[in-house]
Design a protein around this motif. Structure first.
Motif, PDB file in Angstrom:
ATOM      1  N   SER A  70       0.868  -1.191   0.000  1.00 48.94           N
ATOM      2  CA  SER A  70       0.000   0.000   0.000  1.00 48.94           C
ATOM      3  C   SER A  70       0.897   1.231   0.000  1.00 48.94           C
ATOM      4  O   SER A  70       2.091   1.148   0.346  1.00 48.94           O
ATOM      5  N   TYR A  89       6.888  -2.612  -4.458  1.00 46.67           N
ATOM      6  CA  TYR A  89       5.488  -2.306  -4.139  1.00 46.67           C
ATOM      7  C   TYR A  89       4.557  -3.143  -5.024  1.00 46.67           C
ATOM      8  O   TYR A  89       4.504  -2.959  -6.232  1.00 46.67           O
ATOM      9  N   LYS A  94      -3.699  -0.598  -6.793  1.00 42.60           N
ATOM     10  CA  LYS A  94      -2.956   0.584  -6.327  1.00 42.60           C
ATOM     11  C   LYS A  94      -3.728   1.837  -6.761  1.00 42.60           C
ATOM     12  O   LYS A  94      -4.011   2.013  -7.950  1.00 42.60           O
ATOM     13  N   GLU A  98      -1.596   6.438  -4.157  1.00 38.73           N
ATOM     14  CA  GLU A  98      -0.555   5.502  -3.694  1.00 38.73           C
ATOM     15  C   GLU A  98       0.585   5.412  -4.706  1.00 38.73           C
ATOM     16  O   GLU A  98       1.770   5.377  -4.340  1.00 38.73           O
TER      17      GLU A  98
END
Ligand code: PLP
Length: 382
Positions: A70, A89, A94, A98
């Motif tokens: 996140s 990530y 997403k 973010e």
């Protein structure tokens, strides 16, 4: 784990709380990093397993990077000083905000899970004048032989990109000026105790990566994700997972091309065994043919048993009376608020401490305020 001095310390504390044995954490990290160094691999700790800041500091100091799912995890990793070039990530959903956090943070790579996500990242990177490094999270269609809710690499799961989509994905990347493909990412599930799953994963990776190299795409990085399981039934005999066996299987079965970097994202195997949820018995209540030990800790503090039918070792650490059987339950108004059925424990009374072991991973981070209960705080061995 709970010597006299520790129990004495617990006396003054309001239960329930999480207790972290930091020396076990450090020992676990030592064993893990020894293997990582031996093979020249790279590790990114999965913050989702436990994002306690003191624990994260120790993990960062041991040299691991961060695996985030996140924008807030990315922001936390950056705030705590994880090097941006060690942050990855992942996540199927997403948000724009973010993605912007991660782009501004100049993280090592987005693990991308769909074509529309790549398109959005490309657009946002262009607007910020950046080039986003991405790895493709591949769905290798492997059954991890674990609970269905923590299997992530089967064709029917929402995670990753399946092989039939590779052509369109490559087409999207080729027309995305602000995207740079740097690797492939895999994570097939969690609490995997059948190590042959990782052998199978290596074999699948070889086939899948060939698809790309045949098209002239160089795969500089392979990220195998996390997933190594721990022993929930007996956390004391071997509190540290078999990292040696795990990496041995990987090293034997993964075909690595010259210069290629290999990455991992361990979560549970790093932090699970160092944490316990410490509760007190509120009442012992007679049921039909059974006794209930009702704790002050519930599914709001540790949801794994209710969510995944997970079982944790339950230990009355106060009593040494004769052993009886109890259904160990929490105070929350749900029948699924149960930690174990027919659990053998020494004669249990109101006020006894019960330790719910192996709760360092996916425990406190999943804590919630259902029934307006307070969140359990944490204490450390040091
Ligand atoms: C993308 C990703 N990487 C790593 C992990 C960590 O897995 P584990 O805690 O099983 O090592 C997870 C957790 O499921 C994950 O979703």
């Amino acid at each position: 784990m709970f010597d006299k001095a520790t129990l004495g310390r617990f006396e003054s504390l309001q239960t329930p709380f999480y207790y972290y044995d930091l020396s076990l954490l450090k020992e676990t990290l030592e064993k893990y990093t020894k293997q990582i160094k031996k093979y020249g691999y790279h590790a990114h700790y999965a913050l989702k397993a436990n994002a306690d800041e003191r624990i994260l500091g120790i993990i960062k100091d041991a040299g691991l990077g961060a695996d985030c799912v996140s924008g807030n995890e990315v922001a936390l990793a950056l705030k705590l000083g994880f090097a941006p070039e060690k942050i990855v990530y992942a996540g199927v959903g997403k948000s724009d905000a973010e993605i912007i956090t991660a782009l501004k943070g100049d993280i090592f790579a987005f693990n991308c899970e769909s074509i529309p996500e790549i398109e959005v990242i490309n657009g946002l990177a262009a607007s910020l004048g950046k080039v986003a490094r991405i790895s493709l999270r591949i769905n290798p269609d492997i059954d991890a032989h674990t609970h269905k809710y923590i299997s992530t690499g089967r064709a029917q799961d929402k995670f990753g990109i399946s092989q039939w989509m590779f052509d369109s994905v490559l087409e999207t990347i080729n027309k995305s000026a602000n995207i740079k493909l740097i690797g492939l990412h895999f994570h097939v599930g969690s609490q995997i105790t059948d190590l042959s799953v990782f052998k199978l994963l290596c074999e699948r990776i070889d086939v899948l990566q060939k698809w790309f190299t045949d098209k002239g795409v160089k795969i500089e990085n392979l990220n195998l994700g996390g997933g190594l399981g721990i022993d929930y039934s007996d956390p004391d005999t071997a509190p540290i997972a078999d990292f040696e066996g795990y990496f041995n299987i990987i090293a034997k079965n993964l075909k690595v091309s010259p210069g290629q970097k290999i990455h991992f994202e361990p979560g549970r195997a790093i932090v699970a065994q160092c944490g316990s949820l410490i509760s007190r018995v509120l009442y012992v209540k007679m049921g039909k043919g059974k006794k209930f030990a009702i704790l002050d800790a519930g599914m709001n503090d540790l949801i794994r048993p209710a969510l995944y039918q997970a079982s944790h070792k339950l230990q009355n650490i106060t009593s040494s009376g004769r052993v009886l059987k109890y259904d160990v339950v929490g105070p929350i108004c749900e029948s699924s608020d149960r930690f174990g059925k027919n659990i053998a424990m020494p004669l249990t009374r109101r006020g006894d401490f019960v330790a719910i072991r192996s709760a360092g991973a996916y425990g406190q981070v999943m804590g919630m305020r259902y029934n307006q209960k307070d969140l359990a705080p944490q204490y450390y061995s040091e």
